[in-house]
Design an enzyme around this catalytic site. Structure first.
Site, mmCIF file in Angstrom:
data_model
loop_
_atom_site.group_PDB
_atom_site.id
_atom_site.type_symbol
_atom_site.label_atom_id
_atom_site.label_comp_id
_atom_site.label_asym_id
_atom_site.label_seq_id
_atom_site.Cartn_x
_atom_site.Cartn_y
_atom_site.Cartn_z
ATOM 1 N N GLU A 288 0.805 -1.319 0.064
ATOM 2 C CA GLU A 288 -0.023 0.201 0.021
ATOM 3 C C GLU A 288 0.876 1.314 -0.026
ATOM 4 O OE1 GLU A 288 -2.669 -0.396 3.427
ATOM 5 O OE2 GLU A 288 -3.578 -2.012 2.514
ATOM 6 N N HIS A 311 -7.837 1.076 1.981
ATOM 7 C CA HIS A 311 -7.765 0.853 3.289
ATOM 8 C C HIS A 311 -8.388 1.754 4.244
ATOM 9 C CE1 HIS A 311 -4.823 -1.360 6.311
ATOM 10 N NE2 HIS A 311 -6.098 -1.303 6.933
HETATM 11 P P1 NAI Z 1 -9.001 -9.891 16.242
HETATM 12 O O1 NAI Z 1 -7.587 -10.464 16.697
HETATM 13 O O2 NAI Z 1 -9.964 -9.549 17.326
HETATM 14 O O3 NAI Z 1 -9.711 -11.212 15.431
HETATM 15 C C1 NAI Z 1 -9.059 -12.147 14.496
HETATM 16 C C2 NAI Z 1 -9.520 -13.459 14.566
HETATM 17 O O4 NAI Z 1 -9.045 -14.196 13.444
HETATM 18 C C3 NAI Z 1 -9.213 -14.257 15.721
HETATM 19 O O5 NAI Z 1 -10.385 -14.436 16.373
HETATM 20 C C4 NAI Z 1 -8.160 -15.274 15.159
HETATM 21 O O6 NAI Z 1 -8.520 -16.468 15.876
HETATM 22 C C5 NAI Z 1 -8.805 -15.591 14.066
HETATM 23 N N1 NAI Z 1 -7.922 -16.109 12.789
HETATM 24 C C6 NAI Z 1 -6.698 -15.773 12.891
HETATM 25 N N2 NAI Z 1 -6.324 -16.493 11.855
HETATM 26 C C7 NAI Z 1 -7.069 -17.216 11.354
HETATM 27 C C8 NAI Z 1 -7.503 -18.239 10.354
HETATM 28 N N3 NAI Z 1 -6.397 -18.764 9.101
HETATM 29 N N4 NAI Z 1 -8.552 -18.861 10.121
HETATM 30 C C9 NAI Z 1 -9.483 -18.416 10.822
HETATM 31 N N5 NAI Z 1 -9.629 -17.522 11.874
HETATM 32 C C10 NAI Z 1 -8.404 -17.012 11.979
HETATM 33 O O7 NAI Z 1 -8.887 -8.817 15.069
HETATM 34 P P2 NAI Z 1 -10.047 -7.822 14.767
HETATM 35 O O8 NAI Z 1 -9.881 -6.687 15.574
HETATM 36 O O9 NAI Z 1 -11.322 -8.337 14.702
HETATM 37 O O10 NAI Z 1 -9.464 -7.184 13.183
HETATM 38 C C11 NAI Z 1 -9.370 -8.524 12.213
HETATM 39 C C12 NAI Z 1 -8.592 -8.094 10.978
HETATM 40 O O11 NAI Z 1 -9.151 -6.638 10.483
HETATM 41 C C13 NAI Z 1 -7.258 -7.684 11.396
HETATM 42 O O12 NAI Z 1 -6.484 -8.170 10.397
HETATM 43 C C14 NAI Z 1 -7.034 -5.952 11.401
HETATM 44 O O13 NAI Z 1 -5.579 -5.658 11.382
HETATM 45 C C15 NAI Z 1 -7.866 -5.782 10.333
HETATM 46 N N6 NAI Z 1 -8.501 -4.322 10.321
HETATM 47 C C16 NAI Z 1 -8.771 -3.688 9.304
HETATM 48 C C17 NAI Z 1 -9.168 -2.354 9.418
HETATM 49 C C18 NAI Z 1 -9.137 -1.710 7.914
HETATM 50 O O14 NAI Z 1 -9.281 -0.350 7.859
HETATM 51 N N7 NAI Z 1 -9.605 -2.284 6.849
HETATM 52 C C19 NAI Z 1 -9.454 -1.737 10.475
HETATM 53 C C20 NAI Z 1 -9.054 -2.444 11.624
HETATM 54 C C21 NAI Z 1 -8.619 -3.859 11.563
#
Ligand code: NAI
Length: 428
Positions: A288, A311
């Site tokens: 990005e 993003h």
């Molecule tokens: P979180 O840590 O609360 O949840 C992530 C979940 O994914 C966890 O439950 C974990 O066990 C699960 N996980 C990890 N690898 C996996 C796999 N291979 N298969 C199935 N489950 C798996 O994170 P949160 O806060 O829910 O954020 C999720 C994602 O969103 C992160 O990557 C974060 O960086 C991204 N994000 C993106 C934003 C954007 O602007 N697009 C803003 C905020 C977050």
């Protein structure tokens, strides 16, 4: 609760190859905070309200500028651009705590902060709702083919037929990664009448009527929409490639608002061009641009059935305001009470508010026997211990002792002399 300004001076460890320059036991009064990168004004208001002097800066600073500006500063607030390197941390002898007014903390040398007894706080769920709302909008727009119809109209072509436009009600949403975002999406999607399934590598409590899938393949084969919300662990590189797209239901929709490296974009393009997938929305990319206005290239460009966004999943005014409220609370809870819960690099301790007593905070490298030495000092000084809390990580131990008589500089000096001490603070 007393404000930070009324606390006695901080003492720092005499020991330590890491911080000889923090021998001085004095810290500025009132404390000073430096907030960079246009952090929401709520943050400055909140810190000023607690008695701190706050200086703000619209942009980020270079390493050299930052080292210079941190003299006399106890609280540093940054967003994603400012690099808080080991050199910066080493030079910042008055720094007590760092706030990352964002989600990620890669820009901060967390180990260097830990080694100096400086907790770092971020805002892990202040933009969760923003991401979820965008995902819901994308699901509706893509199932209704709004994107293609809009593109045609921009090109002067009126095509009103309902064609394969679909409601979201009754459709199956498969959520991959049922963490903070995935779980909240589950609730709101269900409120729209969607049938929610999820797959997570960890055991998760299913909310509402959502049901877990045993395998990713089971979820892929049965979902009308697949929305990816996994975290950034290294194993997730190319979690979605040709095999996974082939395993998805025909004519389904794919959404990625998590991390760019999770998806093989060439494989996604092929799945879209071949008609296997109906459409996709992608907000995050393997590479990005660092700055607004920079050029951007992606294999997904030029496809009418792909919604590309730069993003922005978590980028809303509300999220910034939430962050502006959330992080200062964590910083102040640490300065005023010693609480470190949700610190990203530090032993996490939630401490009760204290009245009519003093609180001694002892931060040390985690070797056996420190607690015994602390208690020996307190016993020798005839301190009446009213409560004691201990939490350690592999590297650092954090001991909080509430004592019931006037704090005595002699105790602080003795605590500082304990080998492996990093920092000693006295509250109240
Ligand atoms: P979180 O840590 O609360 O949840 C992530 C979940 O994914 C966890 O439950 C974990 O066990 C699960 N996980 C990890 N690898 C996996 C796999 N291979 N298969 C199935 N489950 C798996 O994170 P949160 O806060 O829910 O954020 C999720 C994602 O969103 C992160 O990557 C974060 O960086 C991204 N994000 C993106 C934003 C954007 O602007 N697009 C803003 C905020 C977050």
């Amino acid at each position: 609760m007393k404000t930070a300004t009324s606390a006695p001076p901080e003492a720092s460890a005499a020991h330590a190859e890491h911080q000889p320059e923090i021998m001085s036991a004095t810290r500025p009064n009132p404390r000073r905070a430096l907030l960079l990168e246009n952090i929401h004004p709520r943050a400055a208001d909140r810190l000023r309200g607690a008695g701190l002097e706050v200086e703000t800066c619209r942009g980020s600073l270079t390493e050299l500028e930052l080292k210079d500006r941190l003299a006399g500063v106890s609280v540093l607030g940054v967003r994603s651009k400012t690099q808080v390197t080991e050199e910066v941390v080493e030079a910042a002898s008055d720094l007590e705590v760092v706030g990352a007014f964002c989600i990620g903390t890669n820009q901060i040398d967390l180990d260097a902060c830990l080694a100096r007894g400086i907790p770092v706080f971020n805002a892990p769920f202040s933009n969760t709702r923003s991401v979820v709302e965008l995902a819901l909008g994308q699901i509706i727009v893509l199932l209704r083919n709004v994107l293609e119809k809009s593109s045609l109209l921009h090109r002067g072509e009126w095509r009103k037929s309902s064609g394969s436009a679909r409601e979201v009600r009754g459709k199956r949403l498969g959520i991959v990664g049922y963490g903070k975002i995935g779980a909240q999406l589950s609730i709101l999607a269900e409120a729209l009448g969607m049938d929610v399934r999820f797959y997570d590598v960890e055991e998760k409590l299913a909310l509402g009527n959502a049901e877990p899938c045993r395998t990713l393949d089971e979820l892929l084969a049965t979902s009308d929409v697949v929305s990816v919300h996994v975290d950034g662990r290294a194993d997730n590189r190319n979690l979605f490639g040709a095999r996974e797209f082939a395993a998805m239901k025909d004519d389904s929709v794919f959404i990625n608002l998590s991390r760019g490296f999770v998806v093989d974009l060439e494989a996604l393009r092929e799945a879209l061009e071949s008609g296997k997938l109906r459409s996709a929305a992608v907000d995050v990319f393997p590479r990005e641009p660092k700055q607004d206005g920079s050029g951007f290239e992606s294999p997904l460009q030029g496809l009418d059935n792909v919604l590309l966004t730069p993003h922005i999943g978590g980028s809303t005014e509300e999220a910034q305001e939430n962050i502006g409220n959330f992080v200062p609370d964590k910083l102040l809870n640490y300065l005023e009470m010693g609480t470190t819960s949700l610190a990203v690099n530090f032993p996490n301790l939630q401490l009760p508010e204290l009245r009519g007593a003093h609180r001694l905070l002892h931060i040390h490298r985690n070797v056996p026997g420190i607690l015994a030495q602390i208690n020996q000092v307190l016993a020798e000084q005839e301190m009446n211990v009213r409560g004691q809390y201990l939490k350690t990580t592999d590297e650092v131990g954090y001991v909080i002792t509430d004592v019931g008589r006037d704090y005595d500089e002699g105790v602080v000096q003795a605590l500082r002399q304990i080998p492996e001490t990093i920092r000693v603070r006295v509250l109240y």
